[in-house]
Scaffold this motif. Structure first.
Motif, PDB file in Angstrom:
ATOM      1  N   TYR A 288     -85.144  69.105 -49.207  1.00 18.23           N
ATOM      2  CA  TYR A 288     -84.407  68.239 -48.337  1.00 18.23           C
ATOM      3  C   TYR A 288     -83.483  67.645 -49.092  1.00 18.23           C
ATOM      4  O   TYR A 288     -83.595  66.295 -49.143  1.00 18.23           O
ATOM      5  CB  TYR A 288     -85.099  67.746 -47.652  1.00 18.23           C
ATOM      6  N   PRO A 289     -82.275  67.969 -49.540  1.00 20.58           N
ATOM      7  CA  PRO A 289     -81.366  67.192 -50.417  1.00 20.58           C
ATOM      8  C   PRO A 289     -80.529  66.277 -49.526  1.00 20.58           C
ATOM      9  O   PRO A 289     -80.336  66.788 -48.296  1.00 20.58           O
ATOM     10  CB  PRO A 289     -80.589  68.289 -51.215  1.00 20.58           C
ATOM     11  N   ILE A 290     -80.008  65.258 -49.940  1.00 25.27           N
ATOM     12  CA  ILE A 290     -79.181  64.307 -49.298  1.00 25.27           C
ATOM     13  C   ILE A 290     -77.814  64.756 -49.192  1.00 25.27           C
ATOM     14  O   ILE A 290     -77.361  65.285 -50.601  1.00 25.27           O
ATOM     15  CB  ILE A 290     -79.256  62.750 -49.514  1.00 25.27           C
ATOM     16  N   SER A 291     -77.035  64.522 -48.275  1.00 29.65           N
ATOM     17  CA  SER A 291     -75.533  64.951 -48.504  1.00 29.65           C
ATOM     18  C   SER A 291     -74.567  64.015 -47.557  1.00 29.65           C
ATOM     19  O   SER A 291     -74.678  64.323 -46.584  1.00 29.65           O
ATOM     20  CB  SER A 291     -75.579  66.411 -47.878  1.00 29.65           C
ATOM     21  N   PRO A 292     -74.464  62.895 -48.208  1.00 28.52           N
ATOM     22  CA  PRO A 292     -73.733  61.818 -47.482  1.00 28.52           C
ATOM     23  C   PRO A 292     -72.548  62.232 -46.696  1.00 28.52           C
ATOM     24  O   PRO A 292     -71.988  62.834 -47.572  1.00 28.52           O
ATOM     25  CB  PRO A 292     -73.566  60.796 -48.433  1.00 28.52           C
ATOM     26  N   VAL A 293     -72.260  61.622 -45.783  1.00 32.35           N
ATOM     27  CA  VAL A 293     -71.007  62.029 -44.763  1.00 32.35           C
ATOM     28  C   VAL A 293     -70.473  60.659 -44.442  1.00 32.35           C
ATOM     29  O   VAL A 293     -71.268  59.690 -44.012  1.00 32.35           O
ATOM     30  CB  VAL A 293     -71.372  62.782 -43.777  1.00 32.35           C
ATOM     31  N   ILE A 294     -69.383  60.343 -44.504  1.00 34.50           N
ATOM     32  CA  ILE A 294     -68.784  59.070 -43.969  1.00 34.50           C
ATOM     33  C   ILE A 294     -67.674  59.594 -43.063  1.00 34.50           C
ATOM     34  O   ILE A 294     -66.912  60.555 -43.477  1.00 34.50           O
ATOM     35  CB  ILE A 294     -68.176  58.212 -45.021  1.00 34.50           C
ATOM     36  N   GLY A 295     -67.454  59.175 -41.889  1.00 34.29           N
ATOM     37  CA  GLY A 295     -66.396  59.495 -40.912  1.00 34.29           C
ATOM     38  C   GLY A 295     -66.379  58.551 -39.795  1.00 34.29           C
ATOM     39  O   GLY A 295     -67.070  57.661 -39.586  1.00 34.29           O
ATOM     40  N   HIS A 296     -65.270  58.821 -38.824  1.00 34.73           N
ATOM     41  CA  HIS A 296     -65.212  58.111 -37.878  1.00 34.73           C
ATOM     42  C   HIS A 296     -65.510  58.902 -36.207  1.00 34.73           C
ATOM     43  O   HIS A 296     -64.924  59.966 -36.503  1.00 34.73           O
ATOM     44  CB  HIS A 296     -63.648  57.714 -37.651  1.00 34.73           C
ATOM     45  N   LEU A 297     -66.164  58.402 -35.349  1.00 38.96           N
ATOM     46  CA  LEU A 297     -66.525  59.047 -34.551  1.00 38.96           C
ATOM     47  C   LEU A 297     -66.011  58.375 -32.996  1.00 38.96           C
ATOM     48  O   LEU A 297     -65.945  56.861 -33.004  1.00 38.96           O
ATOM     49  CB  LEU A 297     -68.022  59.036 -34.191  1.00 38.96           C
ATOM     50  N   PRO A 298     -65.554  59.004 -32.126  1.00 40.64           N
ATOM     51  CA  PRO A 298     -65.140  58.303 -30.919  1.00 40.64           C
ATOM     52  C   PRO A 298     -66.089  57.654 -30.050  1.00 40.64           C
ATOM     53  O   PRO A 298     -67.388  58.145 -30.221  1.00 40.64           O
ATOM     54  CB  PRO A 298     -64.743  59.508 -30.263  1.00 40.64           C
ATOM     55  N   LEU A 299     -66.092  56.477 -29.413  1.00 42.21           N
ATOM     56  CA  LEU A 299     -66.871  55.917 -28.530  1.00 42.21           C
ATOM     57  C   LEU A 299     -66.270  55.523 -27.172  1.00 42.21           C
ATOM     58  O   LEU A 299     -65.172  55.484 -26.945  1.00 42.21           O
ATOM     59  CB  LEU A 299     -67.761  54.582 -29.140  1.00 42.21           C
ATOM     60  N   SER A 300     -67.309  55.827 -26.197  1.00 39.42           N
ATOM     61  CA  SER A 300     -66.871  55.908 -24.914  1.00 39.42           C
ATOM     62  C   SER A 300     -67.088  54.555 -24.094  1.00 39.42           C
ATOM     63  O   SER A 300     -66.896  54.509 -22.825  1.00 39.42           O
ATOM     64  CB  SER A 300     -67.153  57.098 -24.189  1.00 39.42           C
ATOM     65  N   GLN A 301     -67.844  53.492 -24.697  1.00 38.62           N
ATOM     66  CA  GLN A 301     -68.142  52.197 -23.959  1.00 38.62           C
ATOM     67  C   GLN A 301     -66.954  51.434 -23.706  1.00 38.62           C
ATOM     68  O   GLN A 301     -65.931  51.479 -24.377  1.00 38.62           O
ATOM     69  CB  GLN A 301     -69.292  51.500 -24.481  1.00 38.62           C
ATOM     70  N   LYS A 302     -67.128  50.652 -22.277  1.00 36.18           N
ATOM     71  CA  LYS A 302     -65.768  49.863 -22.036  1.00 36.18           C
ATOM     72  C   LYS A 302     -66.164  48.585 -22.642  1.00 36.18           C
ATOM     73  O   LYS A 302     -65.213  47.800 -23.001  1.00 36.18           O
ATOM     74  CB  LYS A 302     -65.677  50.138 -20.704  1.00 36.18           C
ATOM     75  N   THR A 303     -67.333  47.969 -22.299  1.00 32.07           N
ATOM     76  CA  THR A 303     -67.644  46.444 -22.521  1.00 32.07           C
ATOM     77  C   THR A 303     -67.951  46.345 -23.984  1.00 32.07           C
ATOM     78  O   THR A 303     -68.405  47.176 -24.737  1.00 32.07           O
ATOM     79  CB  THR A 303     -68.775  46.105 -21.780  1.00 32.07           C
ATOM     80  N   ARG A 304     -67.719  45.200 -24.226  1.00 36.70           N
ATOM     81  CA  ARG A 304     -68.265  44.807 -25.896  1.00 36.70           C
ATOM     82  C   ARG A 304     -69.597  44.919 -26.113  1.00 36.70           C
ATOM     83  O   ARG A 304     -70.194  45.292 -27.082  1.00 36.70           O
ATOM     84  CB  ARG A 304     -67.780  43.282 -26.037  1.00 36.70           C
ATOM     85  N   LEU A 305     -70.341  44.550 -25.079  1.00 35.00           N
ATOM     86  CA  LEU A 305     -71.879  44.682 -25.035  1.00 35.00           C
ATOM     87  C   LEU A 305     -72.261  46.196 -25.118  1.00 35.00           C
ATOM     88  O   LEU A 305     -73.127  46.512 -25.962  1.00 35.00           O
ATOM     89  CB  LEU A 305     -72.544  44.098 -23.826  1.00 35.00           C
ATOM     90  N   GLY A 306     -71.624  47.126 -24.304  1.00 35.17           N
ATOM     91  CA  GLY A 306     -72.170  48.495 -24.561  1.00 35.17           C
ATOM     92  C   GLY A 306     -71.893  48.991 -25.954  1.00 35.17           C
ATOM     93  O   GLY A 306     -72.515  49.685 -26.480  1.00 35.17           O
ATOM     94  N   LYS A 307     -70.431  48.695 -26.578  1.00 31.06           N
ATOM     95  CA  LYS A 307     -70.342  48.848 -27.813  1.00 31.06           C
ATOM     96  C   LYS A 307     -71.106  48.535 -28.923  1.00 31.06           C
ATOM     97  O   LYS A 307     -71.642  49.231 -29.742  1.00 31.06           O
ATOM     98  CB  LYS A 307     -68.760  48.448 -28.247  1.00 31.06           C
ATOM     99  N   THR A 308     -71.712  47.123 -28.617  1.00 31.48           N
ATOM    100  CA  THR A 308     -72.587  46.384 -29.771  1.00 31.48           C
ATOM    101  C   THR A 308     -73.798  47.466 -29.532  1.00 31.48           C
ATOM    102  O   THR A 308     -74.528  47.585 -30.543  1.00 31.48           O
ATOM    103  CB  THR A 308     -72.945  45.266 -29.184  1.00 31.48           C
TER     104      THR A 308
END
Lengths: 161, 114, 93
Positions: A89-109
């Motif tokens: 099971y080799p590691i294969s690091p990925v770095i990227g941006h994903l969208p988020l759909s929460q509206k409040t700061r608490l939700g994002k947190t």
């Protein structure tokens, strides 16, 4: 005001838990006073308005937590495999941006913390509509990109249905 | 009757949880030693912070039974679960800002280029 | 049983200590130190049970709080240092 009361109740509950002396009126009074002071300072610190939050969140979060614990266990097993059997099971690091759909700061947190809490994925930076993620493997990244966790947090956020 | 059965069962369960927790802790530490760069090590450290701590504290809870001690143990677990992602996130952020580069990480399909 | 668990936690801490010595970046060291801190909390809790004095749990809670605040403070410090001089990277000029 509601925020103050919730914070006060939580702090006093915490104080009761740590103190263990529940019969001494003087100590109880001191505990109440310090909880009230801490809650007051906390309310002053919270500068954003809290109107976007819904109380439904308090009811829905436990259900989300149960699901999250299951995810954490699964993610842990995946990382354990990658530590002990790096050839299978080799590691294969990925770095990227994903969208988020929460509206409040608490939700994002909550969403960013959930990402980080599951081993294999770490939230590096959160902006208004995207979260920068580092993942240990492509499959962990793909699981997150499928958006199941994002939807569940938005559901737990409980705004308007 | 049930007491006599319950006691060994609880002991066995807490033994299993303890050994599982310690095994996961060692796994995380080996991962931290073995993985090639900072960001991958962060994932390995996540194993020790979540499930390993959870299993060890759960084992202690089984030993303590229903009491204030169990509540305190549950509180420690809750606190660790709240703080460890914050610490990991702060570490990752500080590393990015300090210019630590992830080693051969592929870019995922990005919704917005940074 | 508890003693074995305590020894196991100590082994984990020793391994993390190796990473703290090796680095290479400061962030790796803080990561290792944070890990040792988490394990210390567990070690204190286990030791409390081992010695039959569950009062140790209060110390474990306090240690968890201090460990968290300490790590965050150290990271703030690093981030500020990294941000304070304008980054002059030769390859970007």
């Amino acid at each position: 005001m509601l925020y103050f009361l919730l914070l006060f109740a939580a702090l006093f509950g915490f104080w009761l838990l740590l103190s263990g002396y529940w019969a001494n009126p003087l100590l109880l009074l001191l505990g109440l006073a310090s909880s009230a002071l801490a809650a007051w300072i906390g309310t002053r610190l919270e500068q954003s308005d809290t109107r976007g939050y819904s109380l439904r969140m308090l009811l829905r979060l436990p259900g989300y937590w149960v699901w999250l614990v299951g995810e954490i266990v699964k993610a842990n097993l995946d990382v354990v495999r990658r530590v002990w059997r790096p050839h299978t099971y080799p590691i294969s690091p990925v770095i990227g941006h994903l969208p988020l759909s929460q509206k409040t700061r608490l939700g994002k947190t909550i969403y960013a913390n959930s990402i980080t809490l599951t081993p294999g994925t770490v939230a590096i930076e959160v902006s208004d509509d995207a979260v920068m993620v580092h993942a240990l493997s492509e499959s962990a990244y793909a699981d997150l990109a499928a958006g199941d966790m994002d939807r569940r947090v938005t559901w737990a956020e409980g705004r308007s249905g | 009757m049930t007491e006599a059965l319950l006691e060994p069962a609880l002991d066995l369960a807490s033994l299993l949880l303890l050994s599982g927790g310690v095994f996961l802790g060692i796994t995380g530490a080996v991962g931290v030693l073995r993985f090639p760069d900072f960001f991958t090590r962060l994932h390995a450290a996540g194993v020790t912070d979540t499930l390993s701590a959870g299993m060890i504290l759960a084992a202690l809870m089984l030993q303590a039974g229903l009491s204030l001690i169990s509540v305190k143990l549950a509180f420690i677990l809750l606190f660790l679960l709240y703080t460890s992602p914050v610490a990991s996130h702060a570490l990752a952020r500080a590393a990015v800002h300090a210019g630590v580069k992830p080693v051969d990480a592929k870019p995922g399909e990005s919704s917005s280029p940074s | 049983m508890l003693a074995a668990a305590a020894v196991g936690i100590l082994v984990v801490m020793a391994l993390a200590l190796v990473r703290a010595f090796r680095g290479p970046s400061i962030c790796d060291r803080i990561l290792a130190v944070n890990m040792i801190g988490t394990k210390t909390v567990l070690l204190i809790a286990v030791y409390g049970f081992l010695s039959g004095r569950p009062d140790f749990l209060d110390i474990a809670i306090t240690y968890a709080l201090i460990n968290f605040v300490g790590v965050i403070a150290a990271l703030k410090f690093i981030e500020r240092i990294a941000a304070s001089p304008p980054p002059t990277r030769p390859e970007e000029l």
